[in-house]
Design a protein around this motif. Structure first.
Motif, PDB file in Angstrom:
ATOM      1  N   ILE A  75      -4.337  -0.103  11.226  1.00 37.07           N
ATOM      2  CA  ILE A  75      -3.915   0.199  12.521  1.00 37.07           C
ATOM      3  C   ILE A  75      -2.602  -0.311  12.964  1.00 37.07           C
ATOM      4  O   ILE A  75      -1.614   0.393  13.628  1.00 37.07           O
ATOM      5  CB  ILE A  75      -4.935  -1.058  13.577  1.00 37.07           C
ATOM      6  CG1 ILE A  75      -6.052  -0.501  13.513  1.00 37.07           C
ATOM      7  CG2 ILE A  75      -4.309  -0.927  15.059  1.00 37.07           C
ATOM      8  CD1 ILE A  75      -7.290  -1.503  14.022  1.00 37.07           C
ATOM      9  N   ASP A  76      -1.874  -1.343  12.333  1.00 34.72           N
ATOM     10  CA  ASP A  76      -0.472  -1.793  12.374  1.00 34.72           C
ATOM     11  C   ASP A  76       0.341  -0.724  11.675  1.00 34.72           C
ATOM     12  O   ASP A  76       1.478  -0.506  12.286  1.00 34.72           O
ATOM     13  CB  ASP A  76      -0.270  -3.204  11.877  1.00 34.72           C
ATOM     14  CG  ASP A  76      -0.813  -4.271  12.674  1.00 34.72           C
ATOM     15  OD1 ASP A  76      -1.173  -3.975  13.877  1.00 34.72           O
ATOM     16  OD2 ASP A  76      -0.859  -5.254  12.092  1.00 34.72           O
ATOM     17  N   LEU A  91      -6.380   5.787   5.497  1.00 34.01           N
ATOM     18  CA  LEU A  91      -6.394   4.567   6.472  1.00 34.01           C
ATOM     19  C   LEU A  91      -7.900   4.247   6.802  1.00 34.01           C
ATOM     20  O   LEU A  91      -8.528   5.469   7.052  1.00 34.01           O
ATOM     21  CB  LEU A  91      -5.455   4.669   7.706  1.00 34.01           C
ATOM     22  CG  LEU A  91      -3.994   5.060   7.292  1.00 34.01           C
ATOM     23  CD1 LEU A  91      -3.198   5.028   8.515  1.00 34.01           C
ATOM     24  CD2 LEU A  91      -3.462   3.656   6.545  1.00 34.01           C
ATOM     25  N   ASN A  92      -8.153   3.161   7.122  1.00 33.87           N
ATOM     26  CA  ASN A  92      -9.535   2.734   7.477  1.00 33.87           C
ATOM     27  C   ASN A  92      -9.192   1.811   8.714  1.00 33.87           C
ATOM     28  O   ASN A  92      -8.712   0.774   8.387  1.00 33.87           O
ATOM     29  CB  ASN A  92     -10.070   2.086   6.441  1.00 33.87           C
ATOM     30  CG  ASN A  92     -11.591   1.658   6.964  1.00 33.87           C
ATOM     31  OD1 ASN A  92     -11.826   1.556   8.136  1.00 33.87           O
ATOM     32  ND2 ASN A  92     -12.564   1.715   5.769  1.00 33.87           N
ATOM     33  N   ASN A 114       0.759  -1.311  -0.180  1.00 36.37           N
ATOM     34  CA  ASN A 114       0.213  -0.027   0.113  1.00 36.37           C
ATOM     35  C   ASN A 114       0.786   1.253  -0.062  1.00 36.37           C
ATOM     36  O   ASN A 114       0.528   2.288  -0.662  1.00 36.37           O
ATOM     37  CB  ASN A 114      -0.954  -0.123   1.287  1.00 36.37           C
ATOM     38  CG  ASN A 114      -2.214  -0.780   1.075  1.00 36.37           C
ATOM     39  OD1 ASN A 114      -3.189  -0.062   0.129  1.00 36.37           O
ATOM     40  ND2 ASN A 114      -2.247  -2.059   1.236  1.00 36.37           N
ATOM     41  N   ILE A 115       2.043   1.190   0.762  1.00 36.18           N
ATOM     42  CA  ILE A 115       2.723   2.403   0.741  1.00 36.18           C
ATOM     43  C   ILE A 115       3.661   2.553  -0.655  1.00 36.18           C
ATOM     44  O   ILE A 115       3.390   3.790  -1.082  1.00 36.18           O
ATOM     45  CB  ILE A 115       3.713   2.288   1.857  1.00 36.18           C
ATOM     46  CG1 ILE A 115       3.270   2.507   3.331  1.00 36.18           C
ATOM     47  CG2 ILE A 115       4.983   3.529   1.789  1.00 36.18           C
ATOM     48  CD1 ILE A 115       4.121   2.335   4.288  1.00 36.18           C
ATOM     49  N   ASP A 120      -1.546  11.414  10.539  1.00 38.49           N
ATOM     50  CA  ASP A 120      -2.217  12.555  10.795  1.00 38.49           C
ATOM     51  C   ASP A 120      -3.593  12.114  10.644  1.00 38.49           C
ATOM     52  O   ASP A 120      -4.242  12.210   9.740  1.00 38.49           O
ATOM     53  CB  ASP A 120      -1.983  13.594   9.702  1.00 38.49           C
ATOM     54  CG  ASP A 120      -2.649  15.046   9.799  1.00 38.49           C
ATOM     55  OD1 ASP A 120      -2.992  15.228  11.177  1.00 38.49           O
ATOM     56  OD2 ASP A 120      -2.650  15.878   9.055  1.00 38.49           O
ATOM     57  N   GLY A 121      -4.154  11.581  11.993  1.00 40.63           N
ATOM     58  CA  GLY A 121      -5.486  11.327  12.053  1.00 40.63           C
ATOM     59  C   GLY A 121      -5.516   9.904  11.292  1.00 40.63           C
ATOM     60  O   GLY A 121      -4.871   9.130  11.598  1.00 40.63           O
ATOM     61  N   ASN A 122      -6.514   9.701  10.431  1.00 38.51           N
ATOM     62  CA  ASN A 122      -6.516   8.425   9.460  1.00 38.51           C
ATOM     63  C   ASN A 122      -5.838   8.754   8.184  1.00 38.51           C
ATOM     64  O   ASN A 122      -6.425   8.210   7.001  1.00 38.51           O
ATOM     65  CB  ASN A 122      -8.032   8.254   9.203  1.00 38.51           C
ATOM     66  CG  ASN A 122      -8.570   7.506  10.323  1.00 38.51           C
ATOM     67  OD1 ASN A 122      -7.856   6.961  11.391  1.00 38.51           O
ATOM     68  ND2 ASN A 122      -9.946   7.830  10.814  1.00 38.51           N
TER      69      ASN A 122
END
Length: 122
Positions: free
Chosen positions: A71-72, A63-64, A35-36, A90-92
């Motif tokens: 989360i990881d 992010l969800n 994903n990154i 930064d938040g999600n």
């Protein structure tokens, strides 16, 4: 060796010594890295579109928290030296760390664009 090199190396041979803490399972680490790298690859493409005058903008990695890999990833950014050096949560959203100059951000995007070419499964 920068973060892109480490992630590409992991994709090739599965060595995660410098990337993950003990709490991250290999499946989630793989999803995080894909994903990154995909996000950075798309960001480079967006920068090319911007240079051509197309209407677009650079965007963070969304992010969800319904997904364990998200989360990881936040945990890795907080607890893993190599991830916290390059990224911030930064938040999600995942963005580059404030300390990373724009030239370095662009170099990392370009490196991901040319180095990360996942095999298509048909």
């Amino acid at each position: 060796m920068d973060i892109i090199d480490l992630m590409i190396e992991y994709r090739k041979d599965g060595s995660a010594d410098q990337l993950a803490g003990a709490e991250i399972c290999k499946d989630n680490l793989n999803v995080i890295i894909v994903n990154i790298l995909s996000w950075l690859k798309l960001e480079y493409k967006r920068s090319l579109w911007l240079a051509q005058g197309k209407k677009t903008k650079l965007k963070p990695l969304e992010l969800n928290e319904d997904y364990s890999w998200c989360i990881d990833l936040k945990k890795m950014i907080q607890n893993t030296k190599v991830f916290s050096k390059y990224f911030a949560a930064d938040g999600n959203k995942v963005v580059f760390a404030k300390e990373i100059p724009i030239e370095e951000q662009n170099r990392l995007r370009e490196k991901a664009y040319y180095s990360f070419n996942p095999q298509m499964h048909t």
